[in-house]
Every structure is written in C-alpha cells, then in structure tokens.
Design a protein around this motif. Structure first.
Motif: not given
Length: 344
Positions: A26-27, A29-31, A33-35, A141
């Motif tokens: 989840w960490i 995936l969050t990174l 989605i943010l990048t 990314r």
C-alpha cells in the motif's frame, strides 16, 4: 468484483498475513499513484490559467506571451513576475504544489549551487540548480515504469521460451539450454559502454538492450514446471482426447507455471530498477538531464560538501527497493503451495 475461487481467496489471505509485505504494497501503491501524474505535482508551468474569461492549459499546449498581455511572440514564461501579474490582474492561475520541473534551473538562488534545503527547495538543489525533490519524483516514476516494462516483457518472453523447452524436451530443450548458456555469457556492461560511445542511449535503447538478457531469468522456473507436469495424468488424458500441444500448454500446464513466475516477478522488478540506477550512476544510462536517481547519487559522490544529495538519493532508492523486496516476499509466501492449505 467478487472473488469466488477458494485458492485465490486463500492466496489473498496469505498475502494479507504477511504484515510487512501488505503494508509495503500500500505504501508503494500510494507513492506510485502520487508520482505517475508528476507533471501535475512538480512543474514550472501552471495547471490552468484564466485570462479575460478564457481558460488555458499550459501543461498540454504552448501559449505565446502576447496571449496574456505580454510583449513577445515567444512562449510565455510563467515564472516571470510580469506575466504572473498580467494574468492575476484579469484572471487567475492554478500552480502545481511544487513550482519546479525536473529540468527547471533556479536562477535566483541566494547561494551557489548545490544549495542547501530551505523553505523553497525542501530537499535543496543539485549542482545545476535544479530542485532535488522534483527530480526525485520524476526519477522515481521513470525507474518504476522502466522496471515494470522490462519485467513484464521479460516475463512474457521467458515464459514462452521456458514452456517450449520444458514441454517438448529433447532436442528443443537441449538446443535451448545451450543457447542460453552461450547468450548469458555475453558481457552486458561492455555492450552498454560500446553503445554509449556510438549513440546516446535513451529509455527505449536501454530497455531493448537489457531485454536481450533479462528474459533468461524466467526460463528456469517455467521450464522446471513444464518438465515436471508434462507427464502428469491429466496432461496425458488431454493428449489422448486429441487436444493439441499448445492448447494443453496454455490451459493445463501454464497456470501452474505462472505461480512460480508471479513469485519471481517482484524480485526481477527490483533488479531492473537497480540496473537502471547503476547505469545512470556510471553515466551510461539515460540521456544527460533526465530525472534519474542514479545521477543524483553520482552528484552526491562528486559534491561531498552537499550531503543532502547523497542522502536523498540513498534513501529514495533504499525505500523503493525495500518496499519491492518486502512485496516480493509476501507474494512468494502467498503462492507457496506449502502454505496454501494450512491455517498458519
């Protein structure tokens, strides 16, 4: 969408039980989605501009300075106070959270580059006065995209080659194994050095060259599964019923082989990211100026007086690889047949 397959449900449960891997997933995936929309987060161009009742989107199209009341016919410089004042006088402007692109040069630094972290450049600037945080976002990314692309294509080629060798065996397996032994002995690093002296490597050149060798890692696990399963009773029964070889491989044997492939893929992804970082660190990776975590490490090595460069690059790469390894361990445990039907 509801998952009803009990084996799939059991694998998901085993994945969740691996607390470290589940949280890491989840960490990461969050990174990711943010990048992925990095241009909307870190950019020196506004996301949207309204001027005299008309809305402009500078991220997707270039606009002349004269369209905002300026003097010149060149592209508008949205960091120019004069243009900003013109827009705000008769409209509004929406800027990204970080007003710097990965190639934006900060000309108004109060100290020589690389400059230390401050309220404007949270992680400081590199030796070319570019914002380090923006370059980390873009570098993360491109590293993940490169790793995913290389891993997926390598898995497809490796699974296909391993399936052919394992299922048919005999001369197909013998010739395939001898070819892999010879091909794996090719000096990849020397080829990259020779290539960089002839042409300027880019994303696709690096991907193609590394793809020539990375697929071999998947062959072994798939080949072993096909060698083991090709003489099972259900395969013999399907063959006796007249089902073709490729249909048997696709429907009956490949699903079992994919278990080992899926457990192997996260580690290959981590290795792909490491390879790109290493090449960029050596200066034979992505073109100069590209957002790269490896280049950030190289700058830290060349600028001992700016420890934030090396520390930022180290922690960015260490966190990324740690998350991928933890996810890989959780996936491996989820697909482990010894844990699939136990209550532990």
């Amino acid at each position: 969408m509801t998952i009803t397959n009990p084996i799939t449900l059991r694998r998901l449960q085993n994945f969740r039980k691996s607390r470290r891997g589940y949280v890491s997933f989840w960490i990461f995936l969050t990174l990711l989605i943010l990048t992925l929309p990095a241009e909307f987060i870190a950019n020196d161009k506004p996301i949207a501009v309204s001027y005299q009742g008309e809305v402009f989107f500078p991220l997707f199209k270039k606009y002349k300075e004269t369209e905002f009341g300026g003097t010149f016919e060149t592209e508008a410089d949205y960091t120019d106070p004069y243009i900003i004042q013109k827009i705000k006088t008769d409209g509004w402007i929406i800027k990204p959270i970080i007003p710097f692109d990965h190639q934006t040069v900060s000309w108004d630094l109060t100290m020589p580059a690389p400059s230390a972290p401050d309220s404007i450049h949270i992680l400081g600037t590199d030796d070319q006065a570019r914002d380090v945080l923006a370059r980390v976002i873009y570098g993360f990314r491109i590293s993940v995209i490169f790793g995913f692309t290389l891993t997926i294509i390598s898995a497809v080629i490796g699974v296909f080659a391993g399936a052919l060798q394992g299922y048919f065996g005999g001369w197909v397996d013998l010739i395939g194994q001898r070819f892999i032994e010879i091909w794996s002995g090719m000096p990849t690093l020397y080829l990259l050095i020779i290539l960089s002296s002839i042409i300027e490597p880019n994303f696709w050149w690096l991907l193609g060259l590394l793809l020539l060798f990375s697929w071999m890692g998947f062959v072994g696990v798939v080949r072993a599964e096909f060698l083991r399963a090709r003489n099972f009773d259900y395969v013999r029964a399907a063959r006796a019923l007249g089902l073709g070889d490729f249909k048997i491989m696709l429907r009956h044997v490949l699903p079992n082989a994919l278990v080992a492939t899926m457990a192997f893929m996260p580690f290959t992804l981590a290795g792909s990211v490491t390879i790109l970082t290493s090449l960029d660190f050596l200066g034979i990776g992505l073109p100069a100026g590209s957002a790269s975590l490896g280049e950030l490490l190289a700058q830290g090595k060349a600028n001992f007086q700016a420890p934030w460069l090396a520390l930022t690059g180290f922690f960015a790469i260490a966190i990324m690889l740690s998350l991928l390894i933890f996810i890989g361990e959780a996936v491996r445990d989820a697909f482990d047949p010894r844990k699939l039907f136990t209550n532990r």
